[in-house]
Design an enzyme around this catalytic site. Sequence first.
Site, PDB file in Angstrom:
ATOM      1  N   ASP A 169       0.814  -1.219   0.000  1.00  0.00           N
ATOM      2  CA  ASP A 169       0.000   0.000   0.000  1.00  0.00           C
ATOM      3  C   ASP A 169       0.842   1.260   0.000  1.00  0.00           C
ATOM      4  O   ASP A 169       2.034   1.228   0.287  1.00  0.00           O
ATOM      5  CB  ASP A 169      -0.843   0.038   1.285  1.00  0.00           C
ATOM      6  CG  ASP A 169      -2.041  -0.862   1.183  1.00  0.00           C
ATOM      7  OD1 ASP A 169      -2.364  -1.288   0.070  1.00  0.00           O
ATOM      8  OD2 ASP A 169      -2.639  -1.137   2.233  1.00  0.00           O
TER       9      ASP A 169
ATOM     10  N   LYS B 177      -3.680   2.832  -2.429  1.00  0.00           N
ATOM     11  CA  LYS B 177      -4.980   3.441  -2.711  1.00  0.00           C
ATOM     12  C   LYS B 177      -5.034   4.803  -2.049  1.00  0.00           C
ATOM     13  O   LYS B 177      -4.564   4.971  -0.949  1.00  0.00           O
ATOM     14  CB  LYS B 177      -6.118   2.613  -2.115  1.00  0.00           C
ATOM     15  CG  LYS B 177      -6.040   1.166  -2.388  1.00  0.00           C
ATOM     16  CD  LYS B 177      -7.097   0.412  -1.625  1.00  0.00           C
ATOM     17  CE  LYS B 177      -6.632   0.004  -0.248  1.00  0.00           C
ATOM     18  NZ  LYS B 177      -7.535  -0.916   0.420  1.00  0.00           N
TER      19      LYS B 177
ATOM     20  N   MET C  42      -7.962   8.553   9.378  1.00  0.00           N
ATOM     21  CA  MET C  42      -8.495   9.019   8.089  1.00  0.00           C
ATOM     22  C   MET C  42      -9.403  10.231   8.275  1.00  0.00           C
ATOM     23  O   MET C  42     -10.430  10.350   7.607  1.00  0.00           O
ATOM     24  CB  MET C  42      -9.283   7.884   7.399  1.00  0.00           C
ATOM     25  CG  MET C  42      -8.417   6.680   7.106  1.00  0.00           C
ATOM     26  SD  MET C  42      -9.356   5.312   6.385  1.00  0.00           S
ATOM     27  CE  MET C  42     -10.008   4.515   7.839  1.00  0.00           C
TER      28      MET C  42
HETATM   29  N1  SAH Z   1      -4.233  -0.196   9.423  1.00  0.00           N
HETATM   30  C1  SAH Z   1      -3.694   1.106   9.711  1.00  0.00           C
HETATM   31  C2  SAH Z   1      -4.699   2.192   9.490  1.00  0.00           C
HETATM   32  C3  SAH Z   1      -5.164   2.319   8.076  1.00  0.00           C
HETATM   33  S1  SAH Z   1      -6.235   3.650   7.825  1.00  0.00           S
HETATM   34  C4  SAH Z   1      -3.136   1.126  11.138  1.00  0.00           C
HETATM   35  O1  SAH Z   1      -3.370   0.201  11.910  1.00  0.00           O
HETATM   36  O2  SAH Z   1      -2.406   2.055  11.446  1.00  0.00           O
HETATM   37  C5  SAH Z   1      -5.103   4.909   7.321  1.00  0.00           C
HETATM   38  C6  SAH Z   1      -5.021   5.974   8.374  1.00  0.00           C
HETATM   39  O3  SAH Z   1      -4.093   5.608   9.374  1.00  0.00           O
HETATM   40  C7  SAH Z   1      -4.525   7.309   7.893  1.00  0.00           C
HETATM   41  O4  SAH Z   1      -5.556   8.053   7.271  1.00  0.00           O
HETATM   42  C8  SAH Z   1      -4.085   7.954   9.172  1.00  0.00           C
HETATM   43  O5  SAH Z   1      -5.164   8.431   9.906  1.00  0.00           O
HETATM   44  C9  SAH Z   1      -3.505   6.765   9.911  1.00  0.00           C
HETATM   45  N2  SAH Z   1      -2.055   6.666   9.777  1.00  0.00           N
HETATM   46  C10 SAH Z   1      -1.364   5.638   9.302  1.00  0.00           C
HETATM   47  N3  SAH Z   1      -0.045   5.862   9.377  1.00  0.00           N
HETATM   48  C11 SAH Z   1       0.097   7.085   9.905  1.00  0.00           C
HETATM   49  C12 SAH Z   1       1.217   7.887  10.247  1.00  0.00           C
HETATM   50  N4  SAH Z   1       2.468   7.460  10.044  1.00  0.00           N
HETATM   51  N5  SAH Z   1       0.991   9.096  10.795  1.00  0.00           N
HETATM   52  C13 SAH Z   1      -0.258   9.534  11.007  1.00  0.00           C
HETATM   53  N6  SAH Z   1      -1.338   8.821  10.705  1.00  0.00           N
HETATM   54  C14 SAH Z   1      -1.177   7.608  10.169  1.00  0.00           C
END
Ligand code: SAH
Length: 508
Positions: A35, A57, A171
Amino acid sequence: MTGKVWLVGAGPSDIGLLTLKGKAVLEAAEVVVYDALVSPEILALVPEDAELVNVGKRSHHHIRRQEEINQILLEEALQGKRVVRLKGGDPFLFGRGGEELQLLTEHEIPYEIVPGVTSAIAVPAYSGIPVTHRDFCSSVHIITGHKKKDAPLDLNFDALVSMKATLVFLMGVTALPDICAGLLAAGMDPKTPAAIVEKGTTAEQRRVVSTVAGLPEESRQAAIEAPAIIVVGPVCRLAEEFAWAEKRELAGCRVIVTRPRDRASALTDRLRQKGAQVIDIPAIRTEAIPDNKALQDALGRLAEFQWIVFTSPAGVKIFLEALRAEKKDVRSLAGCRLAVLGPGTRRELERCGLFADLEPGTYDGVSLGRALAAVLQPGERVLLPRAAKGNPEIVEEIRKAPSVILEDIPIYETLYEKSPLIDERAEFEKHPQTLAVFTSASTVRGFLVATEGLDVSRVRALCIGKQTARAAGEAGMRTYTAEKATMDSLEELVCRVHREMEEKDCGE
Ligand code: SAH
């Protein structure tokens, strides 16, 4: 035979937060489906011959539909491959991991889940925010702030407010004003602390700490972008007090370390320990010259040489492999003294139980040539097995010794390569503050090949020694040279340049 799928959580970005199991599985993958949120330093772990599928995506303009991704996983597994589906954070938290397993289950494809460190908890932690604290709350809720185009946010704000918990929104950048308005309308105290953390665990991590009433405007002013995490609740008050990530010596420092493919960079680990985000990219590959008659000939009359001179670890390795291929062991070197350019080459020899007899005080070709010329006796014969594109200076220096016989034999080619995983040029264009670390002139050349078209005049090139710096300077980069040609010295140089850049930023 059917293959297998591993659904792997890559963590929030920092490579140190990838699990041991995740790393092991990734390093054995034949296909990696990944991803947009997976960091380049983690992608750099993927084996060179693995097939890569980017299904990154973005909301509202999906590059690939979910069904398509499910189908790719199925087809690759049916071909008998080891497939890694690599996702940001944890695969089961807003990761659609469940949907991807459905089709695999229907087709009885074996799979394993490797949970990851979720950004929902780790990103606040890297900003000094514990998502729970006994004095402030007794639960934490992780909520999606994703909204369908033109539709209102479908959240039960009354329930969220009544729980008096920590609320973590993923998100949610676009919906931030709606989220805060919804919470306020449901009766949340406008002074409730709230924070947003952008690009958590990377060198570009930023946070804004405010209140539910003030956060949307402050976040807008700071131009916070996705990916970001919103935290609402009294725990946000602890952020300033507990902030730790930015206190690391190399916090905010983004470094690209270029290295030969077969050698991990010891420097990378050290810089990471100091808080830098390091992308470790193989820029060159060394390949033994096949069917090397000149080398075979020299190996057949080793007793004639008083000295063998090694200028790189790759040279040592390839020379000793050639010796083995001739069915000779290291005893055939008994009559030769050994000279090395520097500590890396010396260590490679030591691995085979051979100690160098000569190593110059300064680690470059000229110094080695001079040091050797100073001890050579007239008529002595020197073997110099090295890169085909070797530097001419060492030869000139050795030849200054009276009546020595020098045999300069190319034993390997240095090939430049572009990583199929990481677009180095884009890395620099997106992050112009990135420091490039070079440990040899050939890594500079490899870098130029990999970043073709990049305006290198803005690239800060941190070089191990003079020859490397000369190559970077000739290419037009802004060059800095380590005081001594050692990893310690190079590490100090990174710290110094980073400090200077920070001071300049503060001054402006
Ligand atoms: N499965 C992922 C989340 C996926 S949804 C998890 O467990 O972290 C994607 C969202 O994750 C982004 O829109 C943001 O809100 C958050 N996110 C993921 N990585 C991030 C990062 N390094 N810094 C800030 N937000 C992050």
